[in-house]
Scaffold this motif. Sequence first.
Motif, PDB file in Angstrom:
ATOM      1  N   SER A  33      19.595  12.415  32.710  1.00  0.00           N
ATOM      2  CA  SER A  33      20.918  12.961  33.045  1.00  0.00           C
ATOM      3  C   SER A  33      20.715  14.400  33.478  1.00  0.00           C
ATOM      4  CB  SER A  33      21.852  12.892  31.828  1.00  0.00           C
ATOM      5  OG  SER A  33      21.603  13.982  30.959  1.00  0.00           O
TER       6      SER A  33
ATOM      7  N   HIS B 156      16.613  10.349  27.747  1.00  0.00           N
ATOM      8  CA  HIS B 156      17.457   9.703  28.751  1.00  0.00           C
ATOM      9  C   HIS B 156      17.400  10.542  30.025  1.00  0.00           C
ATOM     10  CE1 HIS B 156      21.551  11.955  27.984  1.00  0.00           C
ATOM     11  NE2 HIS B 156      20.536  12.773  28.005  1.00  0.00           N
TER      12      HIS B 156
ATOM     13  N   CYS C 166      24.219  16.657  24.533  1.00  0.00           N
ATOM     14  CA  CYS C 166      23.779  16.800  25.926  1.00  0.00           C
ATOM     15  C   CYS C 166      24.859  17.500  26.737  1.00  0.00           C
ATOM     16  CB  CYS C 166      23.477  15.431  26.543  1.00  0.00           C
ATOM     17  SG  CYS C 166      22.744  15.582  28.194  1.00  0.00           S
TER      18      CYS C 166
ATOM     19  N   HIS D  97      16.255  14.448  23.484  1.00  0.00           N
ATOM     20  CA  HIS D  97      17.173  15.147  22.593  1.00  0.00           C
ATOM     21  C   HIS D  97      16.651  14.993  21.177  1.00  0.00           C
ATOM     22  CE1 HIS D  97      20.490  16.231  25.231  1.00  0.00           C
ATOM     23  NE2 HIS D  97      20.198  15.134  25.912  1.00  0.00           N
TER      24      HIS D  97
ATOM     25  N   HIS E  99      14.784  13.804  29.974  1.00  0.00           N
ATOM     26  CA  HIS E  99      14.523  14.795  28.911  1.00  0.00           C
ATOM     27  C   HIS E  99      14.837  14.147  27.561  1.00  0.00           C
ATOM     28  CE1 HIS E  99      18.780  15.233  30.195  1.00  0.00           C
ATOM     29  NE2 HIS E  99      19.013  15.306  28.892  1.00  0.00           N
TER      30      HIS E  99
HETATM   31 ZN   LIG Z   1      20.666  14.782  27.853  1.00  0.00          ZN
END
Ligand SMILES: [Zn+2]
Length: 297
Positions: free
Chosen positions: A257, A255, A239, A271, A269
């Motif tokens: 962020s 998560h 990230c 990952h 979004h």
């Molecule tokens: Zn992220």
Amino acid sequence: MIRSIFPLLAVLLGLPALLFTSCSEDDDELCIEITWYEDADGDGLGNADVTLSACEQPDGYVADDSDPNDTGGTSTPVSAFDDFNSAAVTVSFDGAEITLESNGLPNHTSPYWEETSPLYIEPVVAEALTPGRIGGDRSYTLTVPTAPELAASSTATGLGPIGIAVSGAPIFNDTEGPNRPLEEQTAETFDYAGAHNGPSGYHYHVEASDVPENTMLSHDDEKLIGIMSDGFLIYGRKCNSTGDHPTNLDVSGGHTSSTQHSEGEAFYHYHIINEYYLGTLIVLFGVDLQGTPNGIF
Ligand SMILES: [Zn+2]
Ligand SMILES: [Zn+2]
């Protein structure tokens, strides 16, 4: 409670109609104030904690009070769409919705191109090829909200496209048929891009390989992979907010962020989950969607 019972009491007690005209004394029409609930995210469901009493429906309020999360989703950063292959994917913004239309033709080399194509290469990692080649008259259309929201419950993905990758080709899950997980034999057919051809066209299942031929697709980094059918973006294993593998992911690899696209704004979004599947393969998305899936047609 008292407010809503009061007109009922008035009826029971046979009180005059005067009590019903509380909005305005010279209002000829019968006026009964009812409770309205704020609908900040415009989904038709109201927030039970923010109310107004009025005879007529106020702007931004609804009669429903069943929205557990009325804050609305955070808008997907528009600059993320610059990362999509514009030769294959057309992105249109229409108020509360974004539509992606792709011809499914990736902008990178593969042994799945016809040998006459300038993007054809000899297999680099694939040991066998599935039948069929990239091409044909395909289209994948996905319309998602500009500000997707997490759903009350997650949704399993099915066969076929579950997202559109930045290259324009679709993202598939970790199965290769009904109740048929990816197996060793299937894995041998993946090109360095983590894709192969199927009856519905060229599609990705796993993360791209770290080989010199791969000059553009994500491998253990923070690059954008694509957009899932629920409207949430999916990034590589790392990230941008920390420059490393995130440690606070939910069961779907999601998560909230910032990313390289959001100018410090946090938004939800996914990952690629940093876990091996079948030896050295990393599945792009073998989990449930946390938002509301939209069809990819
Ligand atoms: Zn992220
Ligand atoms: Zn497949």
